[in-house]
Design an enzyme around this catalytic site. Structure first.
Site, PDB file in Angstrom:
ATOM      1  N   HIS A  41      -3.696 -28.729  20.734  1.00  0.00           N
ATOM      2  CA  HIS A  41      -3.988 -29.745  19.275  1.00  0.00           C
ATOM      3  C   HIS A  41      -5.477 -29.299  19.083  1.00  0.00           C
ATOM      4  CE1 HIS A  41       0.121 -31.564  19.459  1.00  0.00           C
ATOM      5  NE2 HIS A  41      -0.461 -31.991  18.310  1.00  0.00           N
ATOM      6  N   LYS A 106       6.106 -39.471  24.318  1.00  0.00           N
ATOM      7  CA  LYS A 106       6.601 -40.523  24.637  1.00  0.00           C
ATOM      8  C   LYS A 106       5.480 -41.890  24.599  1.00  0.00           C
ATOM      9  CE  LYS A 106       4.970 -39.621  29.372  1.00  0.00           C
ATOM     10  NZ  LYS A 106       5.426 -39.504  30.809  1.00  0.00           N
TER      11      LYS A 106
END
Length: 188
Positions: A41, A106
């Site tokens: 990212h 998560k």
């Protein structure tokens, strides 16, 4: 929490695909998922800042926050459990603004990410941690796309079948973590 049963989704996702989803909905995803963790990212954010193209077009796509283990012989991927999504929070709005429709991980997301999701049309799905080997069985193909030097954190294109997830954050402000806490407080 929704009682609508499992909803089948096929990538790439359109706004119409995700608009009816509600936090708590159970989904089975088929099609392509891209893998990317925080190092990938960060590189994508650098590419955007430099005016360079991304390794894949995020329009309609879903990113799975995962760094899979090496594949066993005859398998496309090794165990592939979800990574904590908040590690991607500084970068996620950049991809959401470019049409990303879903993220799988998560843990909770920041207010900024949830705001970008509602504004631009993106849903956050949760995958169950501790099920890495089971989730890997849903992966039928895996191909390296970019940043090979990042090892398990490189971007991969996965083809999945009936990949199980639950809607955590929907387009309507639903947040399964908040709803679960409220339900627990009422029960106590």
């Amino acid at each position: 929490m929704s009682g609508r049963g499992r909803i089948r989704l096929r990538t790439p996702l359109s706004p119409e695909d995700i608009r009816p989803l509600r936090s708590g909905d159970l989904v089975l995803i088929g099609g392509v998922l891209y893998t990317a963790r925080d190092a990938a990212h960060a590189r994508m954010a650098e590419a955007l800042a430099a005016g360079e193209p991304l390794p894949f077009d995020p329009e309609g796509q879903v990113i799975y926050f995962v760094g899979p283990a090496p594949a066993r012989p005859g398998r496309p991927i090794g165990p592939a459990g979800p990574t904590t999504a908040s590690r991607m929070d500084p970068y996620s709005p950049l991809l959401i603004e470019r049409g990303l429709r879903g993220m799988i991980g998560k843990g909770r997301r920041s207010l900024e990410v949830r705001r970008a999701m509602r504004e631009h049309g993106c849903v956050y799905f949760g995958a169950v941690e501790g099920t890495a080997a089971l989730l890997a069985r849903r992966v039928k193909e895996a191909e390296l796309v970019a940043y090979e030097d990042l090892g398990p954190e490189a971007i991969r294109r996965l083809v999945v079948e009936d990949f199980p997830a639950v809607v955590i954050n929907d387009l309507h402000g639903g947040d399964l973590y908040e709803e679960g806490r409220a339900r627990w407080r009422r029960a106590g």
